[in-house]
Design a protein around this motif. Structure first.
Motif, PDB file in Angstrom:
ATOM      1  N   SER A 298       0.559   6.657   3.513  1.00 37.12           N
ATOM      2  CA  SER A 298       0.178   5.253   3.689  1.00 37.12           C
ATOM      3  C   SER A 298       1.076   4.559   4.701  1.00 37.12           C
ATOM      4  O   SER A 298       0.618   3.762   5.519  1.00 37.12           O
ATOM      5  CB  SER A 298       0.259   4.505   2.359  1.00 37.12           C
ATOM      6  OG  SER A 298      -0.916   4.703   1.625  1.00 37.12           O
ATOM      7  N   CYS A 299       2.378   4.855   4.616  1.00 40.52           N
ATOM      8  CA  CYS A 299       3.313   4.217   5.539  1.00 40.52           C
ATOM      9  C   CYS A 299       3.030   4.629   6.977  1.00 40.52           C
ATOM     10  O   CYS A 299       3.144   3.839   7.901  1.00 40.52           O
ATOM     11  CB  CYS A 299       4.757   4.537   5.165  1.00 40.52           C
ATOM     12  SG  CYS A 299       5.365   3.472   3.834  1.00 40.52           S
ATOM     13  N   ARG A 300       2.645   5.908   7.126  1.00 43.89           N
ATOM     14  CA  ARG A 300       2.335   6.367   8.492  1.00 43.89           C
ATOM     15  C   ARG A 300       1.124   5.625   9.044  1.00 43.89           C
ATOM     16  O   ARG A 300       1.097   5.221  10.190  1.00 43.89           O
ATOM     17  CB  ARG A 300       2.114   7.882   8.500  1.00 43.89           C
ATOM     18  CG  ARG A 300       3.432   8.656   8.485  1.00 43.89           C
ATOM     19  CD  ARG A 300       3.233  10.079   8.963  1.00 43.89           C
ATOM     20  NE  ARG A 300       2.494  10.874   7.998  1.00 43.89           N
ATOM     21  CZ  ARG A 300       3.051  11.479   6.946  1.00 43.89           C
ATOM     22  NH1 ARG A 300       4.351  11.377   6.740  1.00 43.89           N
ATOM     23  NH2 ARG A 300       2.326  12.173   6.114  1.00 43.89           N
TER      24      ARG A 300
ATOM     25  N   VAL B 262       0.817  -1.225   0.000  1.00 46.71           N
ATOM     26  CA  VAL B 262       0.000   0.000   0.000  1.00 46.71           C
ATOM     27  C   VAL B 262       0.851   1.276   0.000  1.00 46.71           C
ATOM     28  O   VAL B 262       0.317   2.373  -0.110  1.00 46.71           O
ATOM     29  CB  VAL B 262      -0.988   0.042   1.196  1.00 46.71           C
ATOM     30  CG1 VAL B 262      -2.008  -1.089   1.094  1.00 46.71           C
ATOM     31  CG2 VAL B 262      -0.255  -0.020   2.526  1.00 46.71           C
ATOM     32  N   CYS B 263       2.178   1.124   0.135  1.00 47.96           N
ATOM     33  CA  CYS B 263       3.081   2.286   0.149  1.00 47.96           C
ATOM     34  C   CYS B 263       2.962   3.050  -1.170  1.00 47.96           C
ATOM     35  O   CYS B 263       2.748   2.474  -2.227  1.00 47.96           O
ATOM     36  CB  CYS B 263       4.521   1.818   0.372  1.00 47.96           C
ATOM     37  SG  CYS B 263       5.751   3.115   0.151  1.00 47.96           S
ATOM     38  N   GLU B 264       3.099   4.384  -1.106  1.00 45.61           N
ATOM     39  CA  GLU B 264       2.890   5.210  -2.293  1.00 45.61           C
ATOM     40  C   GLU B 264       4.170   5.560  -3.037  1.00 45.61           C
ATOM     41  O   GLU B 264       4.144   6.247  -4.047  1.00 45.61           O
ATOM     42  CB  GLU B 264       2.159   6.494  -1.869  1.00 45.61           C
ATOM     43  CG  GLU B 264       0.747   6.185  -1.361  1.00 45.61           C
ATOM     44  CD  GLU B 264       0.148   7.317  -0.555  1.00 45.61           C
ATOM     45  OE1 GLU B 264       0.321   8.469  -0.971  1.00 45.61           O
ATOM     46  OE2 GLU B 264      -0.466   7.038   0.499  1.00 45.61           O
ATOM     47  N   SER B 265       5.306   5.081  -2.525  1.00 40.69           N
ATOM     48  CA  SER B 265       6.583   5.441  -3.154  1.00 40.69           C
ATOM     49  C   SER B 265       6.728   4.789  -4.532  1.00 40.69           C
ATOM     50  O   SER B 265       6.345   3.633  -4.738  1.00 40.69           O
ATOM     51  CB  SER B 265       7.742   5.005  -2.259  1.00 40.69           C
ATOM     52  OG  SER B 265       8.945   5.090  -2.977  1.00 40.69           O
TER      53      SER B 265
ATOM     54  N   PRO C 238       8.723  -0.589   2.331  1.00 41.14           N
ATOM     55  CA  PRO C 238       7.942   0.607   2.623  1.00 41.14           C
ATOM     56  C   PRO C 238       8.851   1.801   2.900  1.00 41.14           C
ATOM     57  O   PRO C 238       9.838   1.675   3.604  1.00 41.14           O
ATOM     58  CB  PRO C 238       7.157   0.218   3.873  1.00 41.14           C
ATOM     59  CG  PRO C 238       7.930  -0.893   4.505  1.00 41.14           C
ATOM     60  CD  PRO C 238       8.699  -1.567   3.411  1.00 41.14           C
ATOM     61  N   CYS C 239       8.464   2.968   2.339  1.00 42.99           N
ATOM     62  CA  CYS C 239       9.351   4.133   2.395  1.00 42.99           C
ATOM     63  C   CYS C 239       9.371   4.773   3.780  1.00 42.99           C
ATOM     64  O   CYS C 239      10.264   5.538   4.091  1.00 42.99           O
ATOM     65  CB  CYS C 239       8.926   5.160   1.346  1.00 42.99           C
ATOM     66  SG  CYS C 239       7.398   6.023   1.787  1.00 42.99           S
ATOM     67  N   GLU C 240       8.382   4.468   4.602  1.00 36.70           N
ATOM     68  CA  GLU C 240       8.254   4.995   5.972  1.00 36.70           C
ATOM     69  C   GLU C 240       7.981   6.501   6.006  1.00 36.70           C
ATOM     70  O   GLU C 240       8.017   7.124   7.057  1.00 36.70           O
ATOM     71  CB  GLU C 240       9.490   4.692   6.842  1.00 36.70           C
ATOM     72  CG  GLU C 240       9.862   3.223   6.963  1.00 36.70           C
ATOM     73  CD  GLU C 240       8.816   2.382   7.702  1.00 36.70           C
ATOM     74  OE1 GLU C 240       7.864   2.962   8.253  1.00 36.70           O
ATOM     75  OE2 GLU C 240       8.939   1.144   7.691  1.00 36.70           O
ATOM     76  N   ALA C 241       7.743   7.112   4.850  1.00 37.09           N
ATOM     77  CA  ALA C 241       7.557   8.565   4.826  1.00 37.09           C
ATOM     78  C   ALA C 241       6.200   8.983   4.270  1.00 37.09           C
ATOM     79  O   ALA C 241       5.681  10.036   4.626  1.00 37.09           O
ATOM     80  CB  ALA C 241       8.671   9.202   4.004  1.00 37.09           C
ATOM     81  N   CYS C 242       5.621   8.165   3.391  1.00 28.59           N
ATOM     82  CA  CYS C 242       4.372   8.589   2.753  1.00 28.59           C
ATOM     83  C   CYS C 242       3.188   8.440   3.726  1.00 28.59           C
ATOM     84  O   CYS C 242       3.308   7.781   4.749  1.00 28.59           O
ATOM     85  CB  CYS C 242       4.142   7.767   1.486  1.00 28.59           C
ATOM     86  SG  CYS C 242       3.679   6.065   1.813  1.00 28.59           S
TER      87      CYS C 242
HETATM   88 ZN   LIG Z   1       5.516   4.661   1.876  1.00 26.78          ZN
END
Ligand SMILES: [Zn+2]
Length: 337
Positions: free
Chosen positions: A75-77, A59-62, A69-73
């Motif tokens: 979705s990641c939050r 589901v990550c948007e990167s 997972p990018c941990e920044a977008c």
């Molecule tokens: Zn992400």
């Protein structure tokens, strides 16, 4: 100091999962990610953890798929908070109980709803073998007509207990058992204790299970410390005997235990709930707190900090535990009028 008891389930990539993880991301970046995945492997190697990470990556948007997972977008939050609206997790209501047809139907129903964000939805069923026959049959129908852009992840340490019709419709990804040396090195990094190898053999080589054993054993030790502190406070224990016992336990472990206890004592003093000790320790901690001046408690914390420095300088452990006992006695001594 290592964080021993994570607040919420982790999705850290474990060292022995790296190859499998790269393979999964490869599939994702090439656009050939399967609709249904069966993630299997022995107990305690981190299958659920990997599934959690995979759901976050899906589901990550990167755009950089290999870094997900990018941990920044956004979705990641949401994933990190465990509240992503497009990630659905199905487990038995109670550990060891069956997953029933109603729960599976509910999950399938949600897969038919419109999605929140990018049209990607993830459904995880863990442990998948907990589904009873009716539940598995209901799931089979969805597997025969997959919903576009949704991924089903079945997690199982007993895949042979799943109907063959389900297994054959899933892409199988297997996590193998972990080499003892790799697992022991990982456990050591978590700062659990010095008996990783025996915990691992007790856990049949499964690192996460071994970690749980070590944690439980350590909690037991911490609870012994709580008892000791109580007995010292009421002057029912002989300080010399307690110091000797702590020295035997190891100054480093005692220091770590005292820190956990103090952390929760201070939380309790400011009206918060316990975080490092089990809830039933609360009663004992209340007794420890009674009539103790908060300023003195902070003095005790300062003394522990000083002792930690000395421990790093290899000062004699027996002397340090004696000073810990004395510092606690000073903390609990009634103020003279
Ligand atoms: Zn992400």
């Amino acid at each position: 100091m290592p964080e021993a008891v994570p607040d919420r389930p982790s999705r850290e990539l474990l060292p022995w999962q790296e190859e499998t993880w790269r393979h999964l991301l490869d599939r994702l970046s090439s656009g050939r990610f399967p609709h249904a995945l069966l993630l299997s492997g022995p107990r305690g190697v981190g299958k659920e953890q990997l599934a959690r990470r995979l759901a976050a990556a899906l589901v990550c948007e990167s755009q950089e798929v290999m870094d997900r997972p990018c941990e920044a977008c956004p979705s990641c939050r949401l994933s990190r908070a465990g509240t992503h609206p497009d990630v659905h997790w199905l487990a038995p209501e109670e550990e060891g109980k069956a997953i029933r047809i109603d729960a599976v139907r509910d999950l399938i129903g949600r897969s038919a709803l419109t999605t929140q964000a990018r049209g990607v939805r993830v459904f995880v069923i863990s442990p998948a073998e907990a589904m009873n026959r009716a539940a598995a049959n209901a799931l089979l129908k969805t597997l025969e007509e997959p919903v576009p852009s949704s991924t089903l992840v079945l997690v199982s340490s007993a895949p042979h207990r799943l109907p063959a019709t389900i297994r054959s419709r899933c892409q199988q990804v297997t996590l193998n058992s972990v080499q003892i040396a790799v697992a022991a090195a990982w456990l050591k990094k978590r700062g659990t204790s010095d008996d990783e190898e025996s915990a691992l053999s007790l856990a049949g080589g499964a690192p996460l299970l071994a970690l749980r054993f070590l944690e439980e054993k350590r909690l037991e030790q911490v609870m012994r410390l709580v008892e000791d502190l109580g007995a010292l406070k009421t002057r029912k224990a002989n300080p010399v005997a307690v110091a000797a016992h702590w020295s035997q336990m190891g100054a480093e472990k005692v220091l770590d235990g005292l820190r956990r206890i103090l952390g929760d004592l201070l939380r309790l003093a400011s009206g918060q709930t316990l975080r490092l000790l089990p809830p039933d320790a609360g009663e004992h901690l209340q007794v420890l707190m009674k009539n103790i001046n908060l300023r003195k408690l902070f003095d005790f914390v300062d003394e522990l900090n000083r002792l930690e420095l000395q421990l790093a300088n290899n000062l004699n452990g027996a002397m340090l535990t004696e000073r810990m006992v004395n510092a606690w006695l000073a903390t609990t001594r009634a103020e003279k009028r």
